[in-house]
Design a protein around this motif. Sequence first.
Motif, PDB file in Angstrom:
ATOM      1  N   ASP A  96      52.691  76.146  65.194  1.00 20.89           N
ATOM      2  CA  ASP A  96      51.348  75.273  65.694  1.00 20.89           C
ATOM      3  C   ASP A  96      50.719  74.116  64.650  1.00 20.89           C
ATOM      4  OD1 ASP A  96      50.349  77.398  67.300  1.00 20.89           O
ATOM      5  OD2 ASP A  96      50.272  79.075  66.541  1.00 20.89           O
ATOM      6  N   GLU A  97      50.508  73.431  65.306  1.00 15.52           N
ATOM      7  CA  GLU A  97      50.017  72.039  64.194  1.00 15.52           C
ATOM      8  C   GLU A  97      51.261  71.574  63.060  1.00 15.52           C
ATOM      9  OE1 GLU A  97      46.313  70.949  63.331  1.00 15.52           O
ATOM     10  OE2 GLU A  97      45.391  71.866  64.643  1.00 15.52           O
ATOM     11  N   LEU A  98      51.928  70.739  63.609  1.00 22.08           N
ATOM     12  CA  LEU A  98      52.950  70.724  62.760  1.00 22.08           C
ATOM     13  C   LEU A  98      52.962  69.565  62.486  1.00 22.08           C
ATOM     14  CD1 LEU A  98      56.432  71.788  61.446  1.00 22.08           C
ATOM     15  CD2 LEU A  98      57.169  70.294  63.704  1.00 22.08           C
ATOM     16  N   PHE A  99      52.236  68.942  62.546  1.00 19.18           N
ATOM     17  CA  PHE A  99      51.769  67.441  61.784  1.00 19.18           C
ATOM     18  C   PHE A  99      50.707  67.186  61.676  1.00 19.18           C
ATOM     19  CE2 PHE A  99      55.342  66.477  64.359  1.00 19.18           C
ATOM     20  CZ  PHE A  99      56.245  65.822  63.318  1.00 19.18           C
ATOM     21  N   GLY A 100      49.549  68.000  61.709  1.00 22.98           N
ATOM     22  CA  GLY A 100      48.401  68.418  61.505  1.00 22.98           C
ATOM     23  C   GLY A 100      47.702  68.434  60.528  1.00 22.98           C
ATOM     24  N   THR A 101      47.661  69.834  59.762  1.00 21.60           N
ATOM     25  CA  THR A 101      47.450  69.758  58.449  1.00 21.60           C
ATOM     26  C   THR A 101      48.736  70.184  57.634  1.00 21.60           C
ATOM     27  OG1 THR A 101      47.484  72.473  59.906  1.00 21.60           O
ATOM     28  CG2 THR A 101      45.555  71.664  60.398  1.00 21.60           C
ATOM     29  N   THR A 102      50.108  70.836  57.394  1.00 22.38           N
ATOM     30  CA  THR A 102      50.769  70.743  57.072  1.00 22.38           C
ATOM     31  C   THR A 102      51.243  69.247  56.109  1.00 22.38           C
ATOM     32  OG1 THR A 102      52.981  69.878  58.462  1.00 22.38           O
ATOM     33  CG2 THR A 102      52.378  72.359  58.149  1.00 22.38           C
ATOM     34  N   LYS A 103      51.592  69.205  55.023  1.00 22.38           N
ATOM     35  CA  LYS A 103      52.380  68.107  54.340  1.00 22.38           C
ATOM     36  C   LYS A 103      53.256  67.601  55.031  1.00 22.38           C
ATOM     37  CE  LYS A 103      49.097  69.264  50.885  1.00 22.38           C
ATOM     38  NZ  LYS A 103      49.072  69.527  48.679  1.00 22.38           N
ATOM     39  N   ILE A 105      56.127  64.584  55.904  1.00 24.17           N
ATOM     40  CA  ILE A 105      56.768  63.900  55.152  1.00 24.17           C
ATOM     41  C   ILE A 105      57.620  62.687  56.220  1.00 24.17           C
ATOM     42  CG2 ILE A 105      57.606  62.776  53.398  1.00 24.17           C
ATOM     43  CD1 ILE A 105      57.001  64.526  51.678  1.00 24.17           C
ATOM     44  N   ARG A 106      57.217  61.702  56.613  1.00 30.57           N
ATOM     45  CA  ARG A 106      58.258  60.886  57.751  1.00 30.57           C
ATOM     46  C   ARG A 106      58.962  60.221  56.381  1.00 30.57           C
ATOM     47  NH1 ARG A 106      54.742  56.943  60.900  1.00 30.57           N
ATOM     48  NH2 ARG A 106      54.507  56.433  58.774  1.00 30.57           N
ATOM     49  N   LEU A 107      59.999  61.095  56.839  1.00 32.41           N
ATOM     50  CA  LEU A 107      61.390  60.097  56.417  1.00 32.41           C
ATOM     51  C   LEU A 107      61.418  58.716  57.095  1.00 32.41           C
ATOM     52  CD1 LEU A 107      63.707  62.859  55.325  1.00 32.41           C
ATOM     53  CD2 LEU A 107      62.149  61.818  54.011  1.00 32.41           C
ATOM     54  N   LEU A 108      61.697  58.311  58.488  1.00 28.89           N
ATOM     55  CA  LEU A 108      62.091  57.518  59.075  1.00 28.89           C
ATOM     56  C   LEU A 108      61.532  57.692  60.287  1.00 28.89           C
ATOM     57  CD1 LEU A 108      64.303  55.097  59.370  1.00 28.89           C
ATOM     58  CD2 LEU A 108      65.623  56.642  60.070  1.00 28.89           C
ATOM     59  N   GLY A 109      61.064  57.045  60.943  1.00 28.84           N
ATOM     60  CA  GLY A 109      61.009  56.816  62.202  1.00 28.84           C
ATOM     61  C   GLY A 109      59.128  57.008  62.646  1.00 28.84           C
ATOM     62  N   MET A 110      58.746  57.909  63.524  1.00 25.77           N
ATOM     63  CA  MET A 110      57.192  56.771  64.216  1.00 25.77           C
ATOM     64  C   MET A 110      55.844  57.873  63.796  1.00 25.77           C
ATOM     65  SD  MET A 110      58.247  54.985  67.954  1.00 25.77           S
ATOM     66  CE  MET A 110      58.535  56.407  68.421  1.00 25.77           C
ATOM     67  N   GLY A 111      55.421  57.417  63.523  1.00 26.21           N
ATOM     68  CA  GLY A 111      53.971  58.814  63.080  1.00 26.21           C
ATOM     69  C   GLY A 111      52.928  59.039  64.292  1.00 26.21           C
ATOM     70  N   GLY A 112      53.455  58.585  65.831  1.00 26.58           N
ATOM     71  CA  GLY A 112      52.766  58.479  66.576  1.00 26.58           C
ATOM     72  C   GLY A 112      51.988  57.897  67.553  1.00 26.58           C
ATOM     73  N   PHE A 114      53.407  56.895  70.683  1.00 25.04           N
ATOM     74  CA  PHE A 114      54.069  57.870  71.717  1.00 25.04           C
ATOM     75  C   PHE A 114      54.465  59.448  71.365  1.00 25.04           C
ATOM     76  CE2 PHE A 114      55.745  53.906  73.791  1.00 25.04           C
ATOM     77  CZ  PHE A 114      55.068  53.757  74.950  1.00 25.04           C
ATOM     78  N   GLY A 115      54.124  59.288  69.846  1.00 20.89           N
ATOM     79  CA  GLY A 115      54.709  60.708  69.636  1.00 20.89           C
ATOM     80  C   GLY A 115      55.068  60.516  68.123  1.00 20.89           C
ATOM     81  N   TYR A 116      55.047  61.970  67.360  1.00 18.03           N
ATOM     82  CA  TYR A 116      55.934  61.937  65.838  1.00 18.03           C
ATOM     83  C   TYR A 116      57.617  62.403  66.670  1.00 18.03           C
ATOM     84  CZ  TYR A 116      51.567  62.989  65.203  1.00 18.03           C
ATOM     85  OH  TYR A 116      50.155  62.965  64.800  1.00 18.03           O
ATOM     86  N   ILE A 117      58.204  60.766  66.439  1.00 16.19           N
ATOM     87  CA  ILE A 117      59.670  60.920  66.339  1.00 16.19           C
ATOM     88  C   ILE A 117      60.692  59.923  65.414  1.00 16.19           C
ATOM     89  CG2 ILE A 117      61.531  59.733  68.519  1.00 16.19           C
ATOM     90  CD1 ILE A 117      58.164  59.581  70.213  1.00 16.19           C
ATOM     91  N   GLY A 118      61.568  60.803  65.020  1.00 20.92           N
ATOM     92  CA  GLY A 118      62.369  60.444  63.930  1.00 20.92           C
ATOM     93  C   GLY A 118      62.829  61.672  62.782  1.00 20.92           C
ATOM     94  N   LEU A 119      63.451  61.693  61.770  1.00 17.04           N
ATOM     95  CA  LEU A 119      63.138  62.425  61.071  1.00 17.04           C
ATOM     96  C   LEU A 119      61.862  62.663  59.925  1.00 17.04           C
ATOM     97  CD1 LEU A 119      66.813  60.320  59.582  1.00 17.04           C
ATOM     98  CD2 LEU A 119      66.275  62.942  61.448  1.00 17.04           C
ATOM     99  N   PHE A 120      61.423  64.141  59.321  1.00 14.58           N
ATOM    100  CA  PHE A 120      60.663  64.538  58.520  1.00 14.58           C
ATOM    101  C   PHE A 120      60.957  64.949  57.880  1.00 14.58           C
ATOM    102  CE2 PHE A 120      58.765  62.403  63.333  1.00 14.58           C
ATOM    103  CZ  PHE A 120      58.062  61.780  62.041  1.00 14.58           C
ATOM    104  N   ARG A 121      59.984  65.909  56.887  1.00 17.59           N
ATOM    105  CA  ARG A 121      60.173  66.287  56.196  1.00 17.59           C
ATOM    106  C   ARG A 121      59.004  67.561  55.897  1.00 17.59           C
ATOM    107  NH1 ARG A 121      62.665  64.574  50.938  1.00 17.59           N
ATOM    108  NH2 ARG A 121      64.790  65.303  52.389  1.00 17.59           N
TER     109      ARG A 121
END
Length: 169
Positions: A96-103, A105-112, A114-121
């Motif tokens: 639930d809410e992988l990008f909403g409330t947790t910290k 970090i976008r390493l490479l890609g798009m953060g919003g 068309f979506g959250y696409i790329g590499l994240f940590r």
Amino acid sequence: MKTIYECSQSTGVKWITVIFFLVMILAILVSIYEVSKGGNNIEAIIVTALLLVVSFSCFLVFPMYVIAEDEGIGIRTLLRTKRISYEDIDRIERVDELFGTTKTIRLLGMGGVFGYIGLFRTKGVGTFRSYVTDDKRAFVIYRTKGMPIAISVNEPDEFMPYYMKGGTK
């Protein structure tokens, strides 16, 4: 049996995408205006080309739908289909809410856009590849080899039983 699950964008992602494209259109219009005033044509052409390439590449990589087949799961974008066989899947967890409330970090890609696409940590999952269009309907696919992949589908309550039926070892 083949089942297709659509990947619709959340309201927040739709707004970010609209704002992004409005800014891109405005930047291109400003470049055209500068050229018409007698500005530097080469710089305006380069800036306009870069803006068009960025906008077009965002459109090519966003997930349109997820295909669940007897062999595995496929994530369909305009550019390609990323396939994950059931043998390669260790487990799938609903997040639930992988990008909403947790910290996250976008390493490479798009953060919003068309979506959250790329590499994240993030702390709980680690480094992962994301094809998420709605973070309230997200899953993380933990693989036996390779980094986890996060996806989202419109009907998460239908997707999980399909996986459990076809993907159990």
